[in-house]
Design an enzyme around this catalytic site. Structure first.
Site, short mmCIF file in Angstrom:
data_model
loop_
_atom_site.label_atom_id
_atom_site.label_comp_id
_atom_site.label_asym_id
_atom_site.label_seq_id
_atom_site.Cartn_x
_atom_site.Cartn_y
_atom_site.Cartn_z
N HIS A 141 0.85 -1.19 0.00
CA HIS A 141 0.00 0.00 0.00
C HIS A 141 0.88 1.23 0.00
CE1 HIS A 141 -3.03 2.92 1.21
NE2 HIS A 141 -3.89 2.04 0.71
N ASP B 82 -7.95 -4.99 -1.52
CA ASP B 82 -8.31 -5.73 -2.73
C ASP B 82 -8.04 -7.23 -2.62
OD1 ASP B 82 -9.14 -3.47 -4.22
OD2 ASP B 82 -7.04 -2.91 -4.50
N1 CMC Z 1 4.44 -7.19 -4.77
C1 CMC Z 1 5.77 -7.28 -4.76
N2 CMC Z 1 6.61 -6.29 -4.40
C2 CMC Z 1 6.04 -5.14 -4.03
C3 CMC Z 1 4.65 -4.97 -3.99
C4 CMC Z 1 3.83 -6.05 -4.39
N3 CMC Z 1 2.52 -5.93 -4.38
N4 CMC Z 1 4.37 -3.73 -3.58
C5 CMC Z 1 5.55 -3.13 -3.36
N5 CMC Z 1 6.57 -4.00 -3.63
C6 CMC Z 1 8.00 -3.75 -3.46
C7 CMC Z 1 8.57 -2.93 -4.62
O1 CMC Z 1 9.05 -3.76 -5.64
C8 CMC Z 1 9.66 -2.17 -3.92
O2 CMC Z 1 10.75 -3.04 -3.75
P1 CMC Z 1 12.29 -2.45 -3.76
O3 CMC Z 1 12.40 -1.64 -2.52
O4 CMC Z 1 13.15 -3.66 -3.77
O5 CMC Z 1 12.41 -1.63 -5.02
C9 CMC Z 1 9.09 -1.89 -2.53
O6 CMC Z 1 8.16 -2.95 -2.30
C10 CMC Z 1 8.38 -0.55 -2.42
O7 CMC Z 1 7.48 -0.49 -3.52
P2 CMC Z 1 6.95 0.85 -4.15
O8 CMC Z 1 6.42 0.57 -5.50
O9 CMC Z 1 7.99 1.92 -4.02
O10 CMC Z 1 5.83 1.18 -3.11
P3 CMC Z 1 4.63 2.09 -3.35
O11 CMC Z 1 4.30 2.60 -2.01
O12 CMC Z 1 4.88 3.10 -4.40
O13 CMC Z 1 3.54 1.10 -3.91
C11 CMC Z 1 1.57 0.03 -4.36
C12 CMC Z 1 2.29 0.96 -3.41
C13 CMC Z 1 0.17 -0.19 -3.81
C14 CMC Z 1 1.46 0.68 -5.73
C15 CMC Z 1 2.31 -1.31 -4.44
O14 CMC Z 1 2.41 -1.89 -3.16
C16 CMC Z 1 1.70 -2.25 -5.44
O15 CMC Z 1 2.00 -2.15 -6.63
N6 CMC Z 1 0.81 -3.19 -4.96
C17 CMC Z 1 0.06 -4.01 -5.88
C18 CMC Z 1 -1.11 -3.21 -6.43
C19 CMC Z 1 -2.20 -3.10 -5.41
O16 CMC Z 1 -2.59 -4.06 -4.77
N7 CMC Z 1 -2.79 -1.89 -5.34
C20 CMC Z 1 -3.93 -1.62 -4.48
C21 CMC Z 1 -3.61 -0.65 -3.40
S1 CMC Z 1 -4.86 -0.63 -2.09
C22 CMC Z 1 -6.35 -0.22 -2.86
C23 CMC Z 1 -6.37 1.17 -3.33
O17 CMC Z 1 -6.50 2.09 -2.53
O18 CMC Z 1 -6.30 1.38 -4.54
#
Ligand code: CMC
Length: 420
Positions: free
Chosen positions: A304, A361
């Site tokens: 998240h 989700d």
């Molecule tokens: N699976 C695998 N690795 C992940 C995931 C995931 N779902 N989410 C984050 N990471 C890793 C990412 O690869 C990164 O690793 P590293 O530090 O080695 O580069 C680290 O965790 C931080 O990730 P980030 O992309 O910088 O984190 P973020 O805060 O920008 O991402 C997110 C948040 C929700 C976009 C992400 O966790 C994600 O893509 N999750 C899957 C999509 C998802 O389920 N989205 C729904 C969010 S909740 C409902 C809503 O409000 O929409």
């Protein structure tokens, strides 16, 4: 004395005011920074930027706390209904029985959608993305209700209940169009206009028959849990568009587009596709997670942008998934796969060190699938649930009478080129 932060920059010292929220959250107010120093702040993705002050929703991302208007989400999930919670979000206080009744009756009154708009919907290919149809139809409503273009209108209750009512009718009609069936006239749906009936009538408009009470209750819970989540991508979009004085319907249509993306609301489609693939191809969940850790793909429904703890909505839905499937006598192998993925991930250093937990989700799709909702419709249902939050956010922007949202940038492109 009011607190300030001191900034030393280019030999100049300035004092920046500190703003404190009602839950003790602190912010350095930089609104005068550029005027005083020529500098701006740079925060791509806005993770350290408060775009507004807001009275609607509080999240403690470290502790996994979520409250609407000060009410814990767990208590609302147990005691409230989607429409009562919608009224709480939009009007800022728990409605009395009479106020709730008025709100519910307004929604009942505004449920029919102009047949002209339903004809436009029929013009879409059957296989068109339901989210494309939803955003187009919400904007299309402006054409049939020009009164909503007047954003100064005093009867906001009429405008907001119109949107909550019609989005339900449209979502059901979009589903029926995508399976080649005509929309069901809302007037044909029997039953009293009660707060808890919003979801039952929605399912009836989708499937043409009254749902079991426990099924309607489960979808009501899903809607309630999705109703707001402070300054997420779609709510910020809604506020951004609203800040230009665009009307409520146009702002919410834009929010639908923001929600569509797989990193936001579209994740509920992606996680279901992943679970189905694991099941269909007989992939060991542990092996699937190896691919996640090798960064071949992300595990959707996990992680998240702000929670660094278990998403409280996922905790509620995880239990609800078990209960709903049991009450429907459904045994879904995908629930078992999801449980295994969660169990392995939460014990694995990759997920633990990055503080990645199930989000809202992860389990919602399993419940909607048990109800017979096709995967492509999941994000549309998220949008129906999120509507009160967008409405409350839009209204707050209007009430605050602030400036048009306009971030700045640091330009890094070519300098002073010569035209040939
Ligand atoms: N699976 C695998 N690795 C992940 C995931 C995931 N779902 N989410 C984050 N990471 C890793 C990412 O690869 C990164 O690793 P590293 O530090 O080695 O580069 C680290 O965790 C931080 O990730 P980030 O992309 O910088 O984190 P973020 O805060 O920008 O991402 C997110 C948040 C929700 C976009 C992400 O966790 C994600 O893509 N999750 C899957 C999509 C998802 O389920 N989205 C729904 C969010 S909740 C409902 C809503 O409000 O929409």
């Amino acid at each position: 004395m009011a607190r300030t932060a001191t900034l030393n920059i280019d030999g100049k010292t300035i004092e920046l005011p500190i703003t404190e929220g009602s839950e003790g959250e602190l912010a350095v107010d930089v609104t005068k920074l550029r005027d005083q120093t020529g500098y701006i702040t740079l925060d791509p993705g806005y993770r350290n930027t408060g775009s507004c002050v807001s009275d609607i929703t509080f999240i403690d991302a470290e502790k996994g706390i979520l409250r609407y208007r000060g009410f814990p989400i767990e208590e609302l999930a147990e005691k409230s209904s989607f429409l009562e919670t919608a009224s709480l979000l939009i009007h800022g206080k728990q409605p009395s029985a009479e106020e709730l009744n008025t709100f519910v009756n307004l929604i009942a009154k505004h449920t029919p959608v102009n047949p002209g708009l339903l004809n436009i919907l029929k013009g879409f290919p059957q296989e068109a993305s339901p989210m494309a149809m939803l955003s187009a139809c919400i904007n299309g409503l402006c054409g049939y209700h020009p009164e909503v273009l007047d954003i100064e209108r005093k009867d906001f209750d009429e405008t907001s209940s119109k949107l909550i009512a019609k989005v339900r009718t449209l979502a059901a009609a979009i589903y029926r169009h995508s399976v080649g069936k005509p929309a069901i006239e809302p007037a044909d749906i029997p039953g009293p206009a009660k707060a808890g009936n919003y979801t039952a009538k929605f399912l009836q408009m989708m499937f043409g028959e009254a749902p079991k009470p426990e099924v309607a209750r489960a979808l009501d819970l899903i809607f309630l849990l999705h109703a707001d989540h402070e300054q997420n991508c779609s709510a910020s979009t809604c506020r951004m568009v609203g800040s230009s004085h665009a009307n409520l319907f146009a702002s919410c249509a834009a929010a639908v587009c923001a929600l569509w993306g797989p990193l936001h609301g579209g994740a509920n489609v992606e996680i279901m596709n992943q679970l189905e693939q694991i099941h269909k191809d007989g992939i060991d969940p542990d092996d699937f997670l190896k691919g996640v850790k090798e960064k071949k793909y992300r595990l959707f429904g996990f992680g998240h942008p702000i929670y660094r703890n278990y998403d409280p909505r996922a905790r509620i839905l995880s239990k609800a998934a078990e209960d709903v499937l049991a009450s429907m006598n459904v045994s879904d192998p995908l629930l078992k796969i999801a449980r295994r993925l969660e169990q392995v991930a939460l014990a694995d250093d990759y997920f633990v060190s990055r503080k990645l937990y199930p989000n809202v989700d992860f389990y919602s799709g399993i419940i909607m699938r048990a109800m017979g909702v096709p995967t492509e419709m999941f994000t549309v249902l998220f949008a129906v649930g999120r509507m009160p939050g967008w409405i409350a956010q839009w209204k707050e922007v209007r009430d605050q009478k602030g400036k048009i949202y306009r971030p700045r940038q640091i330009y890094t492109g070519p300098v002073n080129q010569t035209y040939a």
